[in-house]
Design an enzyme around this catalytic site. Sequence first.
Site, PDB file in Angstrom:
ATOM      1  N   LYS A  82      -9.829  16.126 -37.609  1.00  0.00           N
ATOM      2  CA  LYS A  82      -8.638  15.537 -37.025  1.00  0.00           C
ATOM      3  C   LYS A  82      -8.351  15.898 -35.688  1.00  0.00           C
ATOM      4  CE  LYS A  82      -4.634  13.677 -37.901  1.00  0.00           C
ATOM      5  NZ  LYS A  82      -4.675  12.602 -36.904  1.00  0.00           N
ATOM      6  N   LYS A 106      -6.030  25.144 -35.131  1.00  0.00           N
ATOM      7  CA  LYS A 106      -4.669  25.016 -35.373  1.00  0.00           C
ATOM      8  C   LYS A 106      -4.217  24.433 -36.667  1.00  0.00           C
ATOM      9  CE  LYS A 106      -2.801  22.703 -31.805  1.00  0.00           C
ATOM     10  NZ  LYS A 106      -2.318  21.683 -30.595  1.00  0.00           N
ATOM     11  N   LYS A 118     -11.667  16.014 -31.410  1.00  0.00           N
ATOM     12  CA  LYS A 118     -11.226  15.399 -29.988  1.00  0.00           C
ATOM     13  C   LYS A 118     -11.953  14.552 -29.482  1.00  0.00           C
ATOM     14  CE  LYS A 118      -7.358  16.447 -27.864  1.00  0.00           C
ATOM     15  NZ  LYS A 118      -6.052  16.744 -28.743  1.00  0.00           N
ATOM     16  N   THR A 202       6.671  17.849 -32.576  1.00  0.00           N
ATOM     17  CA  THR A 202       6.360  18.849 -32.138  1.00  0.00           C
ATOM     18  C   THR A 202       7.583  19.670 -31.560  1.00  0.00           C
ATOM     19  OG1 THR A 202       4.384  17.553 -31.587  1.00  0.00           O
ATOM     20  CG2 THR A 202       4.669  19.563 -30.341  1.00  0.00           C
ATOM     21  N   ASN A 233       8.296  14.452 -23.804  1.00  0.00           N
ATOM     22  CA  ASN A 233       8.643  14.354 -25.442  1.00  0.00           C
ATOM     23  C   ASN A 233       8.964  15.616 -26.088  1.00  0.00           C
ATOM     24  OD1 ASN A 233       6.963  14.534 -28.053  1.00  0.00           O
ATOM     25  ND2 ASN A 233       7.922  12.673 -28.289  1.00  0.00           N
ATOM     26  N   SER A 373       1.232  14.538 -38.264  1.00  0.00           N
ATOM     27  CA  SER A 373       0.070  13.632 -38.639  1.00  0.00           C
ATOM     28  C   SER A 373      -0.535  13.907 -39.927  1.00  0.00           C
ATOM     29  CB  SER A 373      -1.049  13.890 -37.453  1.00  0.00           C
ATOM     30  OG  SER A 373      -0.372  13.635 -36.267  1.00  0.00           O
TER      31      SER A 373
HETATM   32  P1  NAD Z   1       4.988  14.186 -21.785  1.00  0.00           P
HETATM   33  O1  NAD Z   1       4.046  13.709 -20.897  1.00  0.00           O
HETATM   34  O2  NAD Z   1       6.124  13.585 -22.595  1.00  0.00           O
HETATM   35  O3  NAD Z   1       5.900  15.250 -20.933  1.00  0.00           O
HETATM   36  C1  NAD Z   1       5.334  16.337 -19.897  1.00  0.00           C
HETATM   37  C2  NAD Z   1       6.388  16.705 -19.087  1.00  0.00           C
HETATM   38  O4  NAD Z   1       5.819  17.795 -18.052  1.00  0.00           O
HETATM   39  C3  NAD Z   1       7.109  15.606 -18.285  1.00  0.00           C
HETATM   40  O5  NAD Z   1       8.540  15.958 -18.119  1.00  0.00           O
HETATM   41  C4  NAD Z   1       6.585  16.041 -16.931  1.00  0.00           C
HETATM   42  O6  NAD Z   1       7.417  15.580 -15.802  1.00  0.00           O
HETATM   43  C5  NAD Z   1       6.363  17.553 -16.843  1.00  0.00           C
HETATM   44  N1  NAD Z   1       5.287  17.915 -16.004  1.00  0.00           N
HETATM   45  C6  NAD Z   1       4.319  17.532 -15.658  1.00  0.00           C
HETATM   46  N2  NAD Z   1       3.641  18.568 -14.824  1.00  0.00           N
HETATM   47  C7  NAD Z   1       4.445  19.451 -14.399  1.00  0.00           C
HETATM   48  C8  NAD Z   1       4.716  20.544 -13.575  1.00  0.00           C
HETATM   49  N3  NAD Z   1       3.661  20.994 -12.847  1.00  0.00           N
HETATM   50  N4  NAD Z   1       5.854  21.096 -13.531  1.00  0.00           N
HETATM   51  C9  NAD Z   1       6.814  20.959 -14.284  1.00  0.00           C
HETATM   52  N5  NAD Z   1       6.748  19.732 -15.128  1.00  0.00           N
HETATM   53  C10 NAD Z   1       5.840  19.307 -15.215  1.00  0.00           C
HETATM   54  O7  NAD Z   1       4.083  15.214 -22.519  1.00  0.00           O
HETATM   55  P2  NAD Z   1       4.575  16.016 -24.155  1.00  0.00           P
HETATM   56  O8  NAD Z   1       4.025  14.925 -25.131  1.00  0.00           O
HETATM   57  O9  NAD Z   1       5.830  16.338 -23.987  1.00  0.00           O
HETATM   58  O10 NAD Z   1       3.477  16.974 -24.156  1.00  0.00           O
HETATM   59  C11 NAD Z   1       3.637  18.400 -23.558  1.00  0.00           C
HETATM   60  C12 NAD Z   1       2.619  19.323 -23.477  1.00  0.00           C
HETATM   61  O11 NAD Z   1       2.637  19.369 -25.035  1.00  0.00           O
HETATM   62  C13 NAD Z   1       1.384  18.897 -23.222  1.00  0.00           C
HETATM   63  O12 NAD Z   1       0.361  20.088 -22.998  1.00  0.00           O
HETATM   64  C14 NAD Z   1       0.579  18.489 -24.573  1.00  0.00           C
HETATM   65  O13 NAD Z   1      -0.676  18.798 -24.662  1.00  0.00           O
HETATM   66  C15 NAD Z   1       1.270  19.385 -25.546  1.00  0.00           C
HETATM   67  N6  NAD Z   1       1.344  18.907 -26.901  1.00  0.00           N
HETATM   68  C16 NAD Z   1       2.012  17.930 -27.140  1.00  0.00           C
HETATM   69  C17 NAD Z   1       2.013  17.439 -28.447  1.00  0.00           C
HETATM   70  C18 NAD Z   1       2.989  16.049 -28.854  1.00  0.00           C
HETATM   71  O14 NAD Z   1       3.058  16.101 -29.926  1.00  0.00           O
HETATM   72  N7  NAD Z   1       3.493  15.269 -28.067  1.00  0.00           N
HETATM   73  C19 NAD Z   1       1.585  18.092 -29.503  1.00  0.00           C
HETATM   74  C20 NAD Z   1       0.943  19.321 -29.276  1.00  0.00           C
HETATM   75  C21 NAD Z   1       0.675  19.661 -27.812  1.00  0.00           C
END
Ligand code: NAD
Length: 439
Positions: A82, A106, A118, A202, A233, A373
């Site tokens: 996955k 995880k 991945k 998340t 998000n 998921s």
């Molecule tokens: P996203 O793209 O929706 O949001 C990312 C946010 O980070 C945005 O607000 C962006 O402006 C900000 N950002 C980027 N670079 C930055 C910096 N240098 N300083 C400050 N802010 C910054 O992404 P997301 O889906 O919210 O995911 C965030 C993190 O969580 C990622 O590392 C992702 O891999 C991890 N993650 C996400 C999920 C999921 O379900 N979406 C699940 C597990 C892990």
Amino acid sequence: MNGALTTLDRRDTDRVRTPLSEVQAQFDRAAQRLGLDSGTRQLLRSPLREHRVAVPVRMDDGSTTVFNGIRVQHNDARGPFKGGMRFHPSADADDVRALAMLMTWKCAVVDLPLGGAKGAIVCDPRSLSVAEQERLCRGWVRQMAQNLGPAIDVPAPDVMTSAQHMLWMLDEFETIFRAKAPAFITGKPVGLGGSPGRSEATGYGVVAVLLEALTRLGLEPKGATASIQGFGNVAQHAATRFVRSRGTLIAVSSWDAGDRQAYTFRKASGVDPGDLSQLTDRFGTINRLEAAARGYEVLPGSAWLEQEVDVLVPAALENQITAANAPRIHGRVRVIAEAANKPTTSDASLLLEERGVVVIPDIVANAGGVTCSYFEQVQGQSNYYWTREDVLRKIDSRMTSAFAAVHERAEREQVSLRDGAYLIAVERVAHACRERGWV
Ligand code: NAD
């Protein structure tokens, strides 16, 4: 929760380590403590399989471009592989290997019957038309179809891939096999096989484990203060739930692509996530002028880390808390909930542990997403969809039990929560490999 370190107590500066060497070092640490034999270590240190594909795509101008892709299947001893599929112009095979391995741990730590994978395709979707993106998704599935499926390997969205990409992939898979197979892929649009609650999962999960950690530290969520890096998000949903739990959010930050720098948005009386999300675009960038007009102090990007708060939530990128900036974290901070993947370097983790800061590791803190998921797959397989409330309640229950088990293990073995989480995850996967007779 903050027991002494037992192995690999080394620190000087943040040495340059690749994500793969970091994940392998963390695995080695757990394997050593668990006393795994060398065959099991060799098996779990590397992926079981890797598939490389070249996908020819007819471009809108009639020419053909060949896109290279990789799917790394790390381990499926506990269930089908996955993990996400990302589109990225500088996708790197070793990074994909690291992320596949992280998925195995995880899924195991939250006790999902799934393995870890991945994948990536080297491309920049922003420079492809919608029709070209569709042909790329379908072409990738045609190349990979024999190695994917609900009982083999279940992809999901990741960096720069969306619910629409998942739906094209599903449609191609179902066309090839001439059967509906909604559990083939997750992250589909709600109403077309997607799970209600996926967008919140998340961020809500991060706060579920954060509330558990605060309670164990004798801190009430009511009145606890937090600062979050990012406002995408994960951050927005974590912020909403934290404030709903009567915590006070002091600051968030976001990346401004125009200025090519990050800013922190601070309001000492408390950020209103609903209000601020109205000033935020779909990439998570907060509009600075409008935020200032609504009374937010606009500070440099690093200011989120220096706030006098009880909780920090890095929810943006990897490697954000380092040995160089960790000393700037305020002495009041008690908990760091790693919403992003690998936001804290190992050197910074050691510094924080010595200071008594509780770090809720990424493989636990952000596992609400993969848990949802898994629920999407379960719903797809039974062709019966639950309510959003059902989904979020079940995620809470999984997350809080996983946190309790990790906390108990860490206390018992006098190690950090990160080591506790890895001990549980690696032990479960090693056990499955042994019971199957693989090692
Ligand atoms: P996203 O793209 O929706 O949001 C990312 C946010 O980070 C945005 O607000 C962006 O402006 C900000 N950002 C980027 N670079 C930055 C910096 N240098 N300083 C400050 N802010 C910054 O992404 P997301 O889906 O919210 O995911 C965030 C993190 O969580 C990622 O590392 C992702 O891999 C991890 N993650 C996400 C999920 C999921 O379900 N979406 C699940 C597990 C892990």
